[in-house]
Design a protein around this motif. Structure first.
Motif, PDB file in Angstrom:
ATOM      1  N   GLN B 147      -7.171  14.560   7.570  1.00 18.08           N
ATOM      2  CA  GLN B 147      -8.246  13.608   7.786  1.00 18.08           C
ATOM      3  C   GLN B 147      -8.997  13.326   6.483  1.00 18.08           C
ATOM      4  O   GLN B 147      -9.306  12.189   6.160  1.00 18.08           O
ATOM      5  CB  GLN B 147      -9.193  14.213   8.827  1.00 18.08           C
ATOM      6  N   ARG B 148      -9.244  14.384   5.723  1.00 20.42           N
ATOM      7  CA  ARG B 148      -9.953  14.209   4.451  1.00 20.42           C
ATOM      8  C   ARG B 148      -9.126  13.386   3.474  1.00 20.42           C
ATOM      9  O   ARG B 148      -9.661  12.551   2.755  1.00 20.42           O
ATOM     10  CB  ARG B 148     -10.268  15.578   3.835  1.00 20.42           C
ATOM     11  N   VAL B 149      -7.800  13.654   3.444  1.00 17.72           N
ATOM     12  CA  VAL B 149      -6.935  12.874   2.558  1.00 17.72           C
ATOM     13  C   VAL B 149      -7.000  11.398   2.952  1.00 17.72           C
ATOM     14  O   VAL B 149      -7.123  10.515   2.108  1.00 17.72           O
ATOM     15  CB  VAL B 149      -5.466  13.365   2.618  1.00 17.72           C
ATOM     16  N   ALA B 150      -6.942  11.145   4.271  1.00 15.44           N
ATOM     17  CA  ALA B 150      -6.960   9.757   4.748  1.00 15.44           C
ATOM     18  C   ALA B 150      -8.253   9.064   4.319  1.00 15.44           C
ATOM     19  O   ALA B 150      -8.243   7.899   3.916  1.00 15.44           O
ATOM     20  CB  ALA B 150      -6.811   9.725   6.266  1.00 15.44           C
ATOM     21  N   ILE B 151      -9.363   9.789   4.385  1.00 16.42           N
ATOM     22  CA  ILE B 151     -10.641   9.190   3.988  1.00 16.42           C
ATOM     23  C   ILE B 151     -10.659   8.947   2.481  1.00 16.42           C
ATOM     24  O   ILE B 151     -11.019   7.858   2.017  1.00 16.42           O
ATOM     25  CB  ILE B 151     -11.818  10.096   4.418  1.00 16.42           C
ATOM     26  N   ALA B 152     -10.214   9.958   1.725  1.00 12.91           N
ATOM     27  CA  ALA B 152     -10.197   9.816   0.258  1.00 12.91           C
ATOM     28  C   ALA B 152      -9.327   8.634  -0.146  1.00 12.91           C
ATOM     29  O   ALA B 152      -9.692   7.843  -1.018  1.00 12.91           O
ATOM     30  CB  ALA B 152      -9.672  11.099  -0.382  1.00 12.91           C
ATOM     31  N   ARG B 153      -8.178   8.485   0.521  1.00 14.37           N
ATOM     32  CA  ARG B 153      -7.248   7.408   0.185  1.00 14.37           C
ATOM     33  C   ARG B 153      -7.879   6.040   0.451  1.00 14.37           C
ATOM     34  O   ARG B 153      -7.629   5.084  -0.270  1.00 14.37           O
ATOM     35  CB  ARG B 153      -5.977   7.574   1.029  1.00 14.37           C
ATOM     36  N   ALA B 154      -8.705   5.975   1.495  1.00 13.95           N
ATOM     37  CA  ALA B 154      -9.308   4.690   1.844  1.00 13.95           C
ATOM     38  C   ALA B 154     -10.473   4.341   0.918  1.00 13.95           C
ATOM     39  O   ALA B 154     -10.711   3.170   0.637  1.00 13.95           O
ATOM     40  CB  ALA B 154      -9.784   4.717   3.295  1.00 13.95           C
ATOM     41  N   ILE B 155     -11.216   5.341   0.439  1.00 14.30           N
ATOM     42  CA  ILE B 155     -12.406   5.004  -0.349  1.00 14.30           C
ATOM     43  C   ILE B 155     -12.123   4.904  -1.841  1.00 14.30           C
ATOM     44  O   ILE B 155     -12.878   4.267  -2.564  1.00 14.30           O
ATOM     45  CB  ILE B 155     -13.542   6.026  -0.128  1.00 14.30           C
ATOM     46  N   VAL B 156     -11.003   5.494  -2.296  1.00 15.40           N
ATOM     47  CA  VAL B 156     -10.753   5.523  -3.735  1.00 15.40           C
ATOM     48  C   VAL B 156     -10.467   4.120  -4.278  1.00 15.40           C
ATOM     49  O   VAL B 156     -10.641   3.860  -5.461  1.00 15.40           O
ATOM     50  CB  VAL B 156      -9.599   6.514  -4.058  1.00 15.40           C
ATOM     51  N   ILE B 157     -10.059   3.210  -3.402  1.00 15.20           N
ATOM     52  CA  ILE B 157      -9.817   1.834  -3.857  1.00 15.20           C
ATOM     53  C   ILE B 157     -11.127   1.052  -3.914  1.00 15.20           C
ATOM     54  O   ILE B 157     -11.128  -0.141  -4.167  1.00 15.20           O
ATOM     55  CB  ILE B 157      -8.790   1.099  -2.960  1.00 15.20           C
ATOM     56  N   GLU B 158     -12.234   1.717  -3.703  1.00 16.02           N
ATOM     57  CA  GLU B 158     -13.568   1.124  -3.800  1.00 16.02           C
ATOM     58  C   GLU B 158     -13.709  -0.124  -2.946  1.00 16.02           C
ATOM     59  O   GLU B 158     -14.026  -1.204  -3.445  1.00 16.02           O
ATOM     60  CB  GLU B 158     -13.902   0.839  -5.268  1.00 16.02           C
ATOM     61  N   PRO B 159     -13.464   0.017  -1.660  1.00 18.27           N
ATOM     62  CA  PRO B 159     -13.470  -1.161  -0.790  1.00 18.27           C
ATOM     63  C   PRO B 159     -14.890  -1.586  -0.431  1.00 18.27           C
ATOM     64  O   PRO B 159     -15.782  -0.738  -0.357  1.00 18.27           O
ATOM     65  CB  PRO B 159     -12.759  -0.653   0.465  1.00 18.27           C
ATOM     66  N   PRO B 160     -15.115  -2.865  -0.240  1.00 22.39           N
ATOM     67  CA  PRO B 160     -16.434  -3.278   0.222  1.00 22.39           C
ATOM     68  C   PRO B 160     -16.700  -2.752   1.630  1.00 22.39           C
ATOM     69  O   PRO B 160     -17.853  -2.518   1.988  1.00 22.39           O
ATOM     70  CB  PRO B 160     -16.350  -4.811   0.220  1.00 22.39           C
ATOM     71  N   LEU B 161     -15.659  -2.566   2.401  1.00 24.92           N
ATOM     72  CA  LEU B 161     -15.818  -2.204   3.802  1.00 24.92           C
ATOM     73  C   LEU B 161     -14.846  -1.065   4.110  1.00 24.92           C
ATOM     74  O   LEU B 161     -13.682  -1.124   3.745  1.00 24.92           O
ATOM     75  CB  LEU B 161     -15.465  -3.435   4.646  1.00 24.92           C
ATOM     76  N   VAL B 162     -15.350  -0.030   4.781  1.00 23.50           N
ATOM     77  CA  VAL B 162     -14.475   1.061   5.207  1.00 23.50           C
ATOM     78  C   VAL B 162     -14.307   0.963   6.719  1.00 23.50           C
ATOM     79  O   VAL B 162     -15.292   0.893   7.455  1.00 23.50           O
ATOM     80  CB  VAL B 162     -15.068   2.442   4.837  1.00 23.50           C
ATOM     81  N   LEU B 163     -13.052   0.921   7.169  1.00 19.21           N
ATOM     82  CA  LEU B 163     -12.770   0.778   8.601  1.00 19.21           C
ATOM     83  C   LEU B 163     -12.184   2.085   9.116  1.00 19.21           C
ATOM     84  O   LEU B 163     -11.269   2.643   8.514  1.00 19.21           O
ATOM     85  CB  LEU B 163     -11.769  -0.358   8.821  1.00 19.21           C
ATOM     86  N   MET B 164     -12.725   2.578  10.200  1.00 18.53           N
ATOM     87  CA  MET B 164     -12.203   3.835  10.748  1.00 18.53           C
ATOM     88  C   MET B 164     -11.862   3.647  12.218  1.00 18.53           C
ATOM     89  O   MET B 164     -12.707   3.265  13.015  1.00 18.53           O
ATOM     90  CB  MET B 164     -13.246   4.944  10.606  1.00 18.53           C
ATOM     91  N   ASP B 165     -10.594   3.956  12.562  1.00 21.29           N
ATOM     92  CA  ASP B 165     -10.124   3.758  13.928  1.00 21.29           C
ATOM     93  C   ASP B 165     -10.005   5.109  14.622  1.00 21.29           C
ATOM     94  O   ASP B 165      -9.023   5.813  14.445  1.00 21.29           O
ATOM     95  CB  ASP B 165      -8.769   3.044  13.894  1.00 21.29           C
ATOM     96  N   GLU B 166     -10.994   5.486  15.395  1.00 19.76           N
ATOM     97  CA  GLU B 166     -11.029   6.763  16.108  1.00 19.76           C
ATOM     98  C   GLU B 166     -10.523   7.907  15.232  1.00 19.76           C
ATOM     99  O   GLU B 166      -9.589   8.624  15.619  1.00 19.76           O
ATOM    100  CB  GLU B 166     -10.190   6.683  17.392  1.00 19.76           C
ATOM    101  N   PRO B 167     -11.121   8.093  14.074  1.00 22.78           N
ATOM    102  CA  PRO B 167     -10.531   9.052  13.134  1.00 22.78           C
ATOM    103  C   PRO B 167     -10.614  10.501  13.604  1.00 22.78           C
ATOM    104  O   PRO B 167      -9.887  11.335  13.108  1.00 22.78           O
ATOM    105  CB  PRO B 167     -11.365   8.858  11.864  1.00 22.78           C
ATOM    106  N   LEU B 168     -11.489  10.807  14.543  1.00 17.33           N
ATOM    107  CA  LEU B 168     -11.667  12.211  14.924  1.00 17.33           C
ATOM    108  C   LEU B 168     -10.963  12.581  16.220  1.00 17.33           C
ATOM    109  O   LEU B 168     -11.009  13.725  16.646  1.00 17.33           O
ATOM    110  CB  LEU B 168     -13.167  12.527  15.059  1.00 17.33           C
ATOM    111  N   SER B 169     -10.287  11.614  16.846  1.00 12.28           N
ATOM    112  CA  SER B 169      -9.787  11.883  18.194  1.00 12.28           C
ATOM    113  C   SER B 169      -8.627  12.867  18.220  1.00 12.28           C
ATOM    114  O   SER B 169      -8.298  13.396  19.260  1.00 12.28           O
ATOM    115  CB  SER B 169      -9.398  10.583  18.889  1.00 12.28           C
ATOM    116  N   ASN B 170      -8.001  13.117  17.052  1.00 15.41           N
ATOM    117  CA  ASN B 170      -6.886  14.070  17.054  1.00 15.41           C
ATOM    118  C   ASN B 170      -7.313  15.470  16.651  1.00 15.41           C
ATOM    119  O   ASN B 170      -6.476  16.340  16.469  1.00 15.41           O
ATOM    120  CB  ASN B 170      -5.781  13.596  16.104  1.00 15.41           C
ATOM    121  N   LEU B 171      -8.613  15.692  16.463  1.00 15.06           N
ATOM    122  CA  LEU B 171      -9.060  17.003  16.001  1.00 15.06           C
ATOM    123  C   LEU B 171      -9.644  17.802  17.160  1.00 15.06           C
ATOM    124  O   LEU B 171     -10.092  17.243  18.155  1.00 15.06           O
ATOM    125  CB  LEU B 171     -10.129  16.815  14.918  1.00 15.06           C
ATOM    126  N   ASP B 172      -9.668  19.125  16.989  1.00 11.83           N
ATOM    127  CA  ASP B 172     -10.266  19.929  18.055  1.00 11.83           C
ATOM    128  C   ASP B 172     -11.795  19.842  17.975  1.00 11.83           C
ATOM    129  O   ASP B 172     -12.362  19.400  16.985  1.00 11.83           O
ATOM    130  CB  ASP B 172      -9.763  21.371  18.011  1.00 11.83           C
TER     131      ASP B 172
END
Lengths: 302, 361
Positions: B147-172
């Motif tokens: 999950q952290r890698v996925a977030i890092a990968r999305a923000i490192v491109i310095e996007p104006p907008l960060v979109l998250m699709d139920e990012p926590l639903s697979n975690l305990d």
């Protein structure tokens, strides 16, 4: 004494059956037996028989057949002829199968198209060869159409040479290659492509950086299986090619040794060489898989 | 911190529609997202929240309306041209690339020099606390690390907008709480603008600056967590905000924004949240927290206790009325099963809603 002996016996712990079961051998393992017998009788025994037979030539020392094969260009040229057909055909099939699979993956009526594409497999090599003989022949539709449209003056020579065999191998080999490729392509999580797209990768970058690396191991297997099929080409090489010249493939050499010279020992040697060349190519391709990622092609555990 | 997200003023969805078949359609979704906002799209499955997100990301074409980033229309751009960072539900990490390569993927596609990629990836790694893991493949990581890698990968491109699709639903459950805090921390540290899709109202309430409740492809209510929690505008929003008791009754009187309902012969008074007319059917919605043991009389309902559960500081019970209505209530002491009790609700805490229009509940 007796008491000690019996305790020592008890100390052995689980009995033989339990110990075997712990290692994965139980009654279910017996189900392997029919397959094992089958493969022993129909593969291992004939192979071993042929292998030994190949070292018992009609005349000369035990390696005489192999010496004959590799000293006579009429024999050893067949390796190059066969490779010259099977390798380009396999590569072309794979190259065609990839874009088609990528398109079909997105289609709703996948079943219908797959059925149509698979039809040539069910027709059999001989029927396809006979059909091509007419279709691609000097008086066939293909040449007549090209002449009518004014593209050519003389009919192209498309049968009884390399290209006739080539075409037939593409037609009969493609469906098989395509089906395997399709299964590998659909096995990749589409979210990976979407992720790559949101990260700024265009279509080509997505293919080269995401799909291709994940598909390479599958392509290697597909190449091997398709190659082995093409390598053992026989009917179309005789019917559509020039079996005395450019398409004198190795299976023709084996056939002639066996049924024209009645030299089964020589035929076995040719078959062994054929098997060895196939094996060499397959091992080479599969070994190169080690260069690529080979784990699951979905987004990890999830 | 040199991960500097591209800035803008607002993202505007202007009557965005999406039809595919009859399912998951979006109907005229209009929404304006301000810079640095954390917006949660909340709704049950199939409400169109993921569809909305995919339309913004460019993974699904819109069939009507437009999406604007300030003065630029973006709904006609391909996803790779929009440059929004997206975190997928199943993370969608590239399984053949290690953590460093996964995070650097977007920068590499942009043709950024190697040295700069390394520098930015290092920063992203420390932002998501993943140093020491950079050479592992995704398959070797735990769910939380992926999950952290996925977030890092999305923000490192310095996007104006960060979109998250139920990012926590697979975690305990435990990890989910941890990552929830992490996501908000990263959002704040970067000054990001985030659109977050979830079906979990706790997540939406605790994370978001504003919540958009969707149902059947239609925006039902937009507001701050407090506004939605205290003043849901419709019965279905109330449902989502934890008003588990919904009592069907007839409107007896409406006055000064208050309504009196007849529920199985018992009188319930509450705040009218929608326009009600006397004689029509309406629903009184009450949170379990606001329904407590009391005396017969004002705003009280007579019920028979079915179950009682110990919840540490208090008890949560279920009960039913003679007419078959089900109740969930709170109690400070255990109540004998099968006993008849009175449940009472403060009439300021009871919300009264009109009957939902059929097909658009």
């Amino acid at each position: 004494m007796e008491a000690i002996a019996s305790t020592a016996h008890v100390d052995h712990g689980p009995n033989l059956r339990q110990r075997l079961a712990a290692k994965g051998f139980d009654a279910v393992t017996l189900l392997v037996v029919p397959a094992a017998i089958f493969s022993l009788l129909l593969f291992v025994y004939p192979f071993a028989f042929g292998f030994i037979l190949s070292f018992e030539p009609k005349s000369g020392g035990w390696l005489a057949n192999y010496q004959r094969f590799f000293s006579d260009s009429y024999f050893y040229d067949t390796i190059a002829n066969t490779l010259g057909l099977s390798v380009p055909v396999t590569l072309l099939n794979l190259l065609l199968a990839v874009p088609v699979s990528f398109r079909v993956r997105l289609m709703r009526r996948q079943r219908l198209l797959t059925t149509i594409l698979v039809l040539p497999i069910t027709l059999g090599t001989v029927l396809v060869a006979e059909g091509l003989l007419n279709y691609l022949g000097p008086q066939g539709w293909f040449n007549r159409t090209l002449i009518t449209l004014g593209f050519i003056d003389q009919p192209l020579r498309l049968v009884h040479n390399y290209w006739g065999v080539f075409a037939s191998l593409v037609i009969t080999g493609f469906p098989f290659t395509f089906l395997l490729t399709l299964s590998y392509v659909t096995g990749i999580d589409p979210a990976l492509e979407q992720a790559a797209a949101t990260l700024g990768a265009n279509a080509w970058q997505r293919f080269f950086h995401v799909y291709l690396p994940l598909l390479m191991p599958g392509f290697a297997i597909t190449f091997c299986l398709s190659f082995v099929q093409a390598f053992s080409v026989f009917p179309s090489a005789v019917l559509l090619g020039e079996p005395a010249g450019s398409t004198r493939v190795i299976s023709i050499a084996a056939y002639q040794a066996a049924f024209e010279e009645y030299d089964y020992s020589m035929a076995s040697s040719v078959a062994m060489i054929m098997g060895f060349v196939q094996l060499a190519i397959v091992v080479l391709v599969l070994a190169s898989r080690g260069l690529f990622y080979r784990g699951p092609a979905s987004g990890a555990k999830g | 911190m040199t991960i500097a997200l591209s800035q803008f003023n607002e993202v505007r969805l202007d009557r965005v529609s999406r039809e595919f078949g009859a399912l998951n359609a979006l109907r005229d979704v209009s929404l304006t997202i301000q810079r640095r906002e954390f917006i949660a799209l909340l709704g049950p499955s199939g409400c169109g929240k993921s569809t909305t997100l995919n339309c913004i990301a460019g993974l699904l074409p819109v069939t009507g309306g437009a999406i604007w980033l300030d003065k630029n229309r973006i709904d006609t751009l391909r996803p790779e041209e929009r440059g929004f960072g997206m975190v997928f539900q199943n993370y969608a990490l590239f399984p053949h690339l290690n953590v460093r390569q996964n995070i650097g993927f977007g920068l590499k596609m942009r043709g950024i020099p190697r040295a700069e990629i390394d520098r930015k990836v290092n920063e992203a790694l420390s932002l998501v606390h993943l140093h020491g893991q950079e050479n592992k493949l995704p398959g070797q990581l735990s769910g939380g690390q992926q999950q952290r890698v996925a977030i890092a990968r999305a923000i490192v491109i310095e996007p104006p907008l960060v979109l998250m699709d139920e990012p926590l639903s697979n975690l305990d459950a435990k990890l989910r709480l941890e990552m929830r805090a992490e996501i908000r921390r990263i959002h704040n540290e970067l000054g990001a603008t985030t659109i977050y899709v979830t079906h979990d109202q706790d997540e939406a309430l605790s994370l978001a600056d504003r919540i958009v409740v969707l149902r059947d492809g239609v925006v039902r209510q937009v507001g701050t967590p407090k506004e939605l929690y205290e003043g849901p505008a419709h019965l279905d929003v109330a449902d989502f905000m934890g008003f588990r008791n919904r009592l069907k009754g007839n409107v007896v009187a409406v006055e000064n924004g208050r309504a009196l309902l007849d529920v199985e012969g018992m009188r319930i008074s509450g705040v009218a949240r929608e326009t009600l007319s006397v004689g029509s059917i309406a629903y009184a919605a009450i949170r379990p927290d606001d329904l407590v043991l009391g005396e017969a009389g004002g705003n009280a309902l007579q019920v028979r206790v079915d179950t009682i559960e110990y919840r540490g500081r208090e008890f949560v019970g279920t009960a039913h009325s003679e007419g078959g209505l089900d109740f969930v209530f709170r109690a400070h002491q255990p109540v004998e099963l099968g006993s008849t009790v009175h449940l009472q609700a403060d009439d300021q805490r009871v919300l009264v809603f009109a009957e939902p229009i059929k097909g658009r509940k």
